[in-house]
Design a protein around this motif. Structure first.
Motif, PDB file in Angstrom:
ATOM      1  N   VAL A  49     -82.871 -33.447  17.036  1.00 27.45           N
ATOM      2  CA  VAL A  49     -83.763 -34.590  16.809  1.00 27.45           C
ATOM      3  C   VAL A  49     -82.911 -35.855  16.873  1.00 27.45           C
ATOM      4  CG1 VAL A  49     -85.365 -35.725  15.230  1.00 27.45           C
ATOM      5  CG2 VAL A  49     -85.268 -33.218  15.304  1.00 27.45           C
ATOM      6  N   ILE A  50     -83.187 -36.708  17.852  1.00 26.01           N
ATOM      7  CA  ILE A  50     -82.546 -38.017  17.899  1.00 26.01           C
ATOM      8  C   ILE A  50     -83.502 -38.971  17.200  1.00 26.01           C
ATOM      9  CG2 ILE A  50     -81.692 -39.898  19.342  1.00 26.01           C
ATOM     10  CD1 ILE A  50     -81.068 -37.816  21.502  1.00 26.01           C
ATOM     11  N   GLU A  51     -83.095 -39.454  16.042  1.00 27.85           N
ATOM     12  CA  GLU A  51     -83.942 -40.342  15.239  1.00 27.85           C
ATOM     13  C   GLU A  51     -84.075 -41.706  15.909  1.00 27.85           C
ATOM     14  OE1 GLU A  51     -85.640 -39.207  12.858  1.00 27.85           O
ATOM     15  OE2 GLU A  51     -84.585 -37.406  12.246  1.00 27.85           O
ATOM     16  N   GLU A  52     -84.996 -42.555  15.415  1.00 28.65           N
ATOM     17  CA  GLU A  52     -85.237 -43.868  16.014  1.00 28.65           C
ATOM     18  C   GLU A  52     -83.975 -44.713  16.095  1.00 28.65           C
ATOM     19  OE1 GLU A  52     -88.684 -46.247  15.177  1.00 28.65           O
ATOM     20  OE2 GLU A  52     -89.804 -44.464  14.571  1.00 28.65           O
ATOM     21  N   ALA A  53     -83.100 -44.606  15.103  1.00 29.07           N
ATOM     22  CA  ALA A  53     -81.847 -45.375  15.107  1.00 29.07           C
ATOM     23  C   ALA A  53     -80.765 -44.676  15.921  1.00 29.07           C
ATOM     24  CB  ALA A  53     -81.361 -45.586  13.673  1.00 29.07           C
ATOM     25  N   GLY A  54     -81.033 -43.471  16.423  1.00 31.07           N
ATOM     26  CA  GLY A  54     -80.041 -42.697  17.151  1.00 31.07           C
ATOM     27  C   GLY A  54     -79.826 -43.191  18.570  1.00 31.07           C
ATOM     28  N   ASP A  55     -78.581 -43.054  19.020  1.00 32.62           N
ATOM     29  CA  ASP A  55     -78.182 -43.452  20.370  1.00 32.62           C
ATOM     30  C   ASP A  55     -77.199 -42.395  20.854  1.00 32.62           C
ATOM     31  OD1 ASP A  55     -77.535 -44.713  22.727  1.00 32.62           O
ATOM     32  OD2 ASP A  55     -76.643 -46.486  21.790  1.00 32.62           O
ATOM     33  N   VAL A  56     -77.622 -41.572  21.818  1.00 35.42           N
ATOM     34  CA  VAL A  56     -76.814 -40.451  22.278  1.00 35.42           C
ATOM     35  C   VAL A  56     -76.583 -40.569  23.780  1.00 35.42           C
ATOM     36  CG1 VAL A  56     -76.666 -37.929  22.453  1.00 35.42           C
ATOM     37  CG2 VAL A  56     -77.723 -38.976  20.441  1.00 35.42           C
ATOM     38  N   GLU A  57     -75.323 -40.363  24.184  1.00 39.00           N
ATOM     39  CA  GLU A  57     -74.949 -40.320  25.600  1.00 39.00           C
ATOM     40  C   GLU A  57     -74.269 -38.996  25.856  1.00 39.00           C
ATOM     41  OE1 GLU A  57     -72.979 -43.719  27.415  1.00 39.00           O
ATOM     42  OE2 GLU A  57     -73.402 -44.852  25.595  1.00 39.00           O
ATOM     43  N   GLY A  58     -74.684 -38.293  26.911  1.00 39.55           N
ATOM     44  CA  GLY A  58     -74.037 -37.021  27.240  1.00 39.55           C
ATOM     45  C   GLY A  58     -75.029 -35.969  27.656  1.00 39.55           C
ATOM     46  N   GLU A  59     -74.923 -34.794  27.043  1.00 45.83           N
ATOM     47  CA  GLU A  59     -75.789 -33.663  27.368  1.00 45.83           C
ATOM     48  C   GLU A  59     -76.400 -33.083  26.105  1.00 45.83           C
ATOM     49  OE1 GLU A  59     -74.094 -30.546  29.739  1.00 45.83           O
ATOM     50  OE2 GLU A  59     -72.868 -31.957  30.879  1.00 45.83           O
ATOM     51  N   LEU A  60     -77.662 -32.673  26.221  1.00 46.72           N
ATOM     52  CA  LEU A  60     -78.352 -31.989  25.126  1.00 46.72           C
ATOM     53  C   LEU A  60     -78.768 -30.605  25.612  1.00 46.72           C
ATOM     54  CD1 LEU A  60     -80.796 -34.771  23.838  1.00 46.72           C
ATOM     55  CD2 LEU A  60     -78.477 -34.265  23.038  1.00 46.72           C
ATOM     56  N   HIS A  61     -78.525 -29.583  24.787  1.00 45.03           N
ATOM     57  CA  HIS A  61     -78.932 -28.207  25.095  1.00 45.03           C
ATOM     58  C   HIS A  61     -79.574 -27.628  23.839  1.00 45.03           C
ATOM     59  CE1 HIS A  61     -76.449 -28.001  28.785  1.00 45.03           C
ATOM     60  NE2 HIS A  61     -75.631 -28.784  28.107  1.00 45.03           N
ATOM     61  N   ALA A  62     -80.883 -27.357  23.872  1.00 42.48           N
ATOM     62  CA  ALA A  62     -81.561 -26.782  22.710  1.00 42.48           C
ATOM     63  C   ALA A  62     -82.924 -26.231  23.115  1.00 42.48           C
ATOM     64  CB  ALA A  62     -81.735 -27.832  21.611  1.00 42.48           C
ATOM     65  N   ALA A  63     -83.430 -25.308  22.300  1.00 37.93           N
ATOM     66  CA  ALA A  63     -84.771 -24.761  22.528  1.00 37.93           C
ATOM     67  C   ALA A  63     -85.830 -25.814  22.240  1.00 37.93           C
ATOM     68  CB  ALA A  63     -84.986 -23.534  21.652  1.00 37.93           C
ATOM     69  N   ASN A  64     -85.562 -26.699  21.265  1.00 36.84           N
ATOM     70  CA  ASN A  64     -86.497 -27.771  20.916  1.00 36.84           C
ATOM     71  C   ASN A  64     -85.725 -29.086  20.842  1.00 36.84           C
ATOM     72  OD1 ASN A  64     -89.048 -26.274  20.295  1.00 36.84           O
ATOM     73  ND2 ASN A  64     -87.654 -25.254  18.889  1.00 36.84           N
ATOM     74  N   ILE A  65     -86.190 -30.083  21.566  1.00 33.64           N
ATOM     75  CA  ILE A  65     -85.540 -31.393  21.568  1.00 33.64           C
ATOM     76  C   ILE A  65     -86.597 -32.455  21.329  1.00 33.64           C
ATOM     77  CG2 ILE A  65     -84.247 -33.079  22.937  1.00 33.64           C
ATOM     78  CD1 ILE A  65     -83.029 -30.677  24.471  1.00 33.64           C
ATOM     79  N   THR A  66     -86.361 -33.292  20.316  1.00 29.87           N
ATOM     80  CA  THR A  66     -87.261 -34.397  19.991  1.00 29.87           C
ATOM     81  C   THR A  66     -86.455 -35.684  20.071  1.00 29.87           C
ATOM     82  OG1 THR A  66     -88.550 -32.997  18.503  1.00 29.87           O
ATOM     83  CG2 THR A  66     -88.785 -35.380  18.229  1.00 29.87           C
ATOM     84  N   ILE A  67     -86.952 -36.637  20.843  1.00 24.95           N
ATOM     85  CA  ILE A  67     -86.254 -37.906  20.972  1.00 24.95           C
ATOM     86  C   ILE A  67     -87.168 -39.037  20.511  1.00 24.95           C
ATOM     87  CG2 ILE A  67     -85.094 -39.518  22.543  1.00 24.95           C
ATOM     88  CD1 ILE A  67     -84.341 -37.109  24.260  1.00 24.95           C
ATOM     89  N   LYS A  68     -86.675 -39.770  19.511  1.00 26.22           N
ATOM     90  CA  LYS A  68     -87.366 -40.946  18.985  1.00 26.22           C
ATOM     91  C   LYS A  68     -86.559 -42.204  19.270  1.00 26.22           C
ATOM     92  CE  LYS A  68     -89.110 -38.144  15.177  1.00 26.22           C
ATOM     93  NZ  LYS A  68     -89.064 -37.942  13.725  1.00 26.22           N
TER      94      LYS A  68
END
Length: 130
Positions: A49-68
């Motif tokens: 879960v990338i929260e509203e204040a979250g900032d991610v650069e790169g790769e995500l690997h997961a069965a469930n991914i939520t981006i806010k």
């Protein structure tokens, strides 16, 4: 310890990185991880879960991914959800994809190939039934 908390801890539990944190590298979490800070690198977990204040650069690997919040890079997930506040730049490979009105996506959305169902056969002759 309740049965519910044992099930959660046995499945990897929940990890939460503090708001304002900055992390670089390859990250692995056995359960769910909540990211309200900055991450540069690869994140692998059961759920991200990338929260509203979250900032991610790169790769995500997961069965469930939520981006806010914000994400830039490659997403490889099962069920991917982009909330209204999501800002995504990069390719998304998914089994199911949900994009709320207001979310911004710049990149390709690529469904994973689903295996074709086998052709039914006539049990006696072994030939395909049409």
């Amino acid at each position: 310890m309740t049965e519910e908390s044992r099930a959660t801890s046995g499945s990897g539990g929940r990890s939460h990185l503090g708001a304002g944190s900055r992390i670089t590298g390859e990250l692995y979490f056995p359960g769910t991880v909540e990211l309200p800070g900055y991450v540069n690198g690869s994140v692998e977990a059961s759920a991200i879960v990338i929260e509203e204040a979250g900032d991610v650069e790169g790769e995500l690997h997961a069965a469930n991914i939520t981006i806010k919040g914000r994400f830039k890079g490659q997403i490889k997930g099962g069920a991917v959800q982009l909330h209204t506040s999501a800002r995504v730049a990069g390719d998304i490979t998914y089994d199911s994809l949900s994009i709320e009105s207001g979310a911004q996506v710049e990149g390709a959305c690529i469904p994973r190939a689903t295996p074709r169902a086998p052709t039914p056969t006539d049990q006696e002759s072994g030939s395909a039934v049409e």
